[in-house]
Scaffold this motif. Structure first.
Motif, PDB file in Angstrom:
ATOM      1  N   ARG A 114       0.800  -1.231   0.000  1.00 18.50           N
ATOM      2  CA  ARG A 114       0.000   0.000   0.000  1.00 18.50           C
ATOM      3  C   ARG A 114       0.828   1.273   0.000  1.00 18.50           C
ATOM      4  NH1 ARG A 114      -4.682  -2.333   2.256  1.00 18.50           N
ATOM      5  NH2 ARG A 114      -5.000  -4.103   0.867  1.00 18.50           N
ATOM      6  N   ALA A 115       2.098   1.207   0.389  1.00 15.65           N
ATOM      7  CA  ALA A 115       2.907   2.434   0.456  1.00 15.65           C
ATOM      8  C   ALA A 115       3.036   3.051  -0.935  1.00 15.65           C
ATOM      9  CB  ALA A 115       4.280   2.129   1.045  1.00 15.65           C
ATOM     10  N   ARG A 116       2.789   4.339  -1.032  1.00 13.29           N
ATOM     11  CA  ARG A 116       2.857   5.025  -2.314  1.00 13.29           C
ATOM     12  C   ARG A 116       3.913   6.135  -2.328  1.00 13.29           C
ATOM     13  NH1 ARG A 116       0.826   1.160  -3.431  1.00 13.29           N
ATOM     14  NH2 ARG A 116      -1.201   0.688  -4.334  1.00 13.29           N
ATOM     15  N   SER A 117       4.018   6.882  -1.247  1.00 18.02           N
ATOM     16  CA  SER A 117       4.955   8.001  -1.226  1.00 18.02           C
ATOM     17  C   SER A 117       6.374   7.503  -0.948  1.00 18.02           C
ATOM     18  CB  SER A 117       4.549   9.014  -0.150  1.00 18.02           C
ATOM     19  OG  SER A 117       4.748   8.473   1.144  1.00 18.02           O
ATOM     20  N   HIS A 118       7.341   8.372  -1.242  1.00 14.40           N
ATOM     21  CA  HIS A 118       8.740   8.041  -0.960  1.00 14.40           C
ATOM     22  C   HIS A 118       8.947   7.777   0.523  1.00 14.40           C
ATOM     23  CE1 HIS A 118      13.098   8.115  -1.075  1.00 14.40           C
ATOM     24  NE2 HIS A 118      13.117   9.132  -0.230  1.00 14.40           N
TER      25      HIS A 118
END
Length: 464
Positions: A114-118
């Motif tokens: 689910r992680a999307r951002s840096h």
């Protein structure tokens, strides 16, 4: 790098339980975790565990039963609803001839998907590497016969394992340095918002309580929201206008869950700092959840762990539309909240703990009760901020400079007699100035308390 569950894997769930305790909701939640990771649940098995077996965690007989169950269901994966030691995990894999993932590994897998951002990717990778550091031997089973201590058997296996451990340690150090930079950037952004006199309201709550849906309803944003655990990980901030207390910054944060892995809490510390440094917490609760009291306790435990337990809160009982298709305006419902029985109407705002804790009953899906929630937020924040005008004489230049340095001045005008300054700031930023020397702090305290109706106000007092 980290072992992820593949889409459509057939998963067999193992649910350890303490003697005399049967918790079907815990198994339901674990099943939702498995489905959130992309697995297909084909069966489950309960295990009574009085004392963890050092070899398999469960007893030898139950481990054999698990093996037979896995073979009968043709499962690709065994998910255990408990943290396992590396040895227990390896022994179960060897016995069942199947990959075994414990609760910590499953949650890390979901976060990795689910992680999307840096920042989110850095946080998840750091947590994964810390979890993997004790399981490095799994990657080198093909060198197992060369890891003995006899003559001629030392060398490649141990050397490769040590090299892998060293490379992992170096990567962890790199990630920690990057995370320190991210935390510095977030701290700078928070200080900037404080200087701009915008209070921060953070949405917290158990995962899948409807935080992102409520965030979208309040702000008109399009944050991803779905009926699944950990639908969103990365914090999102939006400005919200039209409240009695003035504009605010609303922050959507990652959801909590029982037994949240400590490595994840540590890795997401900068993200959770949005909650820790907020002026107000909106604690979102799924009103239709039969275990909502336990969910509240689980969230409070995580808030205590990150240092946010004492922040002012508004309890938001969401999903009231699921309590019944329609609730007549004059009809009461009875519900047990915090161990007490109350007559409830939906929607509404009531107060508990002696009037200190507002409770708003809303439905983020259809907007029911949102107006009452906004009023509760305005009232709660209004008591946490200082709003007044100060008339500073020309001789009070030192105090004026200090107010500007602290970012407390929202507006200023000058004339021949001095400065007219409007202050709009959190009490937490203003009150430390009450200790300023040479009478400045005492004068400031008198003036600001006067704005709240304090009887000690002396209008003739002037700063030294």
């Amino acid at each position: 790098m980290f072992e992820r569950s593949r889409k459509g894997e057939r998963a067999l769930l193992l649910q350890p339980q303490a003697p005399g305790r049967h918790d079907p909701l815990a198994l339901d939640e674990f099943g939702e975790l498995a489905r959130s990771a992309g697995a297909s649940v084909v069966g489950s098995l309960s295990a009574r565990v009085e004392r963890p077996n050092p070899r398999y965690f469960v007893g030898t007989g139950k481990a054999e039963e698990l093996k037979a169950h896995r073979q009968a269901l043709d499962a690709d994966l065994i998910l255990v609803n408990h943290a396992l030691s590396p040895v227990q995990e390896r022994n179960l894999e060897k016995l069942t001839e199947c990959r075994v993932v414990d609760r910590t590994g499953l949650i890390l897998d979901i976060f990795a998907q689910r992680a999307r951002s840096h920042e989110g990717k850095l946080q998840v990778e750091l947590a994964q590497l810390k979890h993997m550091s004790t399981r490095l031997v799994r990657g080198w089973t093909h060198l197992e016969r060369q890891r003995g201590g006899a003559i001629g058997l030392r060398g490649p296996g141990e050397t490769q394992l040590e090299l892998d451990r060293r490379l992992l340690g170096e990567r962890v150090k790199q990630l920690q340095k990057r995370m320190e930079k991210v935390e510095t950037q977030r701290a700078t952004a928070r200080r900037s918002r404080q200087r701009n006199a915008l209070p921060v309201v953070a949405l917290v709550g158990y995962t899948n309580a409807g935080k992102s849906t409520l965030f979208n309803t309040l702000t008109g944003a399009t944050v991803y929201a779905a009926d699944q655990l950990f639908a969103t990980l990365d914090p999102t901030l939006r400005r919200l206008d039209g409240l009695d207390c003035g504009p605010i910054v609303l922050a959507d944060t990652v959801g909590f869950i029982r037994d949240l892995p400590h490595d994840l809490v540590a890795a997401f510390r900068s993200t959770l700092a949005e909650a820790r440094d907020a002026d107000l917490l909106l604690h979102v609760v799924d009103a239709s959840d039969p275990e909502r009291d336990q969910r509240i306790a689980d969230v409070e435990a995580v808030l205590a762990e990150i240092g946010a337990a004492d922040l002012p809160q508004v309890l938001v009982y969401n999903k009231i539309d699921l309590l019944g298709a329609s609730i007549p305006a004059g009809e009461d419902q009875t519900a047990a909240i915090h161990g007490r029985t109350s007559q409830l109407k939906a929607p509404r705002v009531d107060y508990i703990d002696g009037g200190e804790l507002p409770r708003a009953w809303v439905s983020a899906m259809d907007g029911t009760g949102i107006d009452g929630l906004l009023r509760a937020i305005g009232e709660r924040l209004g008591s946490q901020r200082v709003r007044t005008e100060l008339l500073l004489p020309a001789a009070a230049g030192r105090l004026r400079a200090r107010l500007h340095a602290q970012g407390l001045v929202a507006e200023e005008s000058a004339d021949e007699s001095g400065w007219r300054i409007r202050i709009d700031a959190p009490r937490a930023l203003v009150e430390p100035l009450f200790g300023l020397p040479d009478g400045d702090g005492a004068w400031l305290r008198t003036r600001l308390l006067a704005a709240t109706g304090d009887p000690t106000y002396n209008p003739s007092a002037t700063p030294a």
